[in-house]
Design an enzyme around this catalytic site. Sequence first.
Site, mmCIF file in Angstrom:
data_model
loop_
_atom_site.group_PDB
_atom_site.id
_atom_site.type_symbol
_atom_site.label_atom_id
_atom_site.label_comp_id
_atom_site.label_asym_id
_atom_site.label_seq_id
_atom_site.Cartn_x
_atom_site.Cartn_y
_atom_site.Cartn_z
ATOM 1 C CG MET A 178 41.849 47.081 42.679
ATOM 2 S SD MET A 178 42.251 45.297 43.082
ATOM 3 C CE MET A 178 44.039 45.207 43.957
ATOM 4 C CG ASP A 189 42.694 40.603 32.842
ATOM 5 O OD1 ASP A 189 42.047 39.362 32.664
ATOM 6 O OD2 ASP A 189 43.537 40.752 33.775
ATOM 7 C CE LYS A 196 41.024 38.227 38.098
ATOM 8 N NZ LYS A 196 39.847 37.445 38.762
#
Length: 250
Positions: free
Chosen positions: A170, A34, A56
């Site tokens: 996030m 990632d 990602k």
Amino acid sequence: MTRVFLVGSGPGDPDLLTVKALRLLQTAEVVLYDSLAGKAILALANPAAELIDVGKRCGKTSTAQAEICRLLVAAARTGKRVVRLKGGDAMIFGRATEEMEALRAAGIGFEVVPGITAASAAASVLQVSLTRREIARSLHILAGHGAESGLPAHDWVALTRSGGTLAVYMGSKTLPGLAAHFIEAGMAPEMPALAVENASMPGQGVLRGSIATLPRLVARAAPTGPVLVLIGAALADATEAEVLAASFAE
Ligand SMILES: C[S@@+](CC[C@H](N)C(=O)[O-])C[C@H]1O[C@@H](n2cnc3c(N)ncnc32)[C@H](O)[C@@H]1O
């Protein structure tokens, strides 16, 4: 013998890899990684290994999860030693479930190797304990955005009443909405809240405020790296150590 490993790469500093993660990287024949894994960590991989970027990273174009599962199963079927490298800990907001299900469905055995998660790294940067006797008896790990990139349907009142420390992953883009929900749920507007960008990596920075002020500070700083938000009374003691001077570029 297991030849497929789901490995947490930690928050970014290669020194924070586990010994096991390092050993697996050095002997891997294929590494699917990632974006959060970072160049410094990939540089430690077996030079002969095939490195596959599955990119990602929240908010950026990335390989669809179904395609990552397909690539992982295909790599595993070659019989090569495969490391699936994920930022932080693979089992925390790492979409590990889908990849484990795909491997199980394909009859491929695997092992999971834990990594240091972003909340632990951020706490170390701030030199503050996420739990504290009489002040914060629980730690809640929250996603800052839902499947449709909006706010997740958290139980804002229950989280606020818990009095625990909240670690929001996030959440830098949705912070205004998150803060509004917490304040509406009864959280004191002056509740300490901090944002740590790029914890343990070059470009590390900290913003310190309250649940009422942090959204504006983060919006103004417009961070480009990963940001972990910590909220709670235990953070009142977050150190004023030198690292705090390296706050996000304003
Ligand atoms: C998809 S989640 C992956 C979390 C990862 N599995 C972990 O355990 O840390 C990505 C989020 O983790 C947080 N994050 C990961 N690495 C970070 C770092 N070095 N500094 C600050 N936040 C980080 C940010 O909130 C970022 O948006």
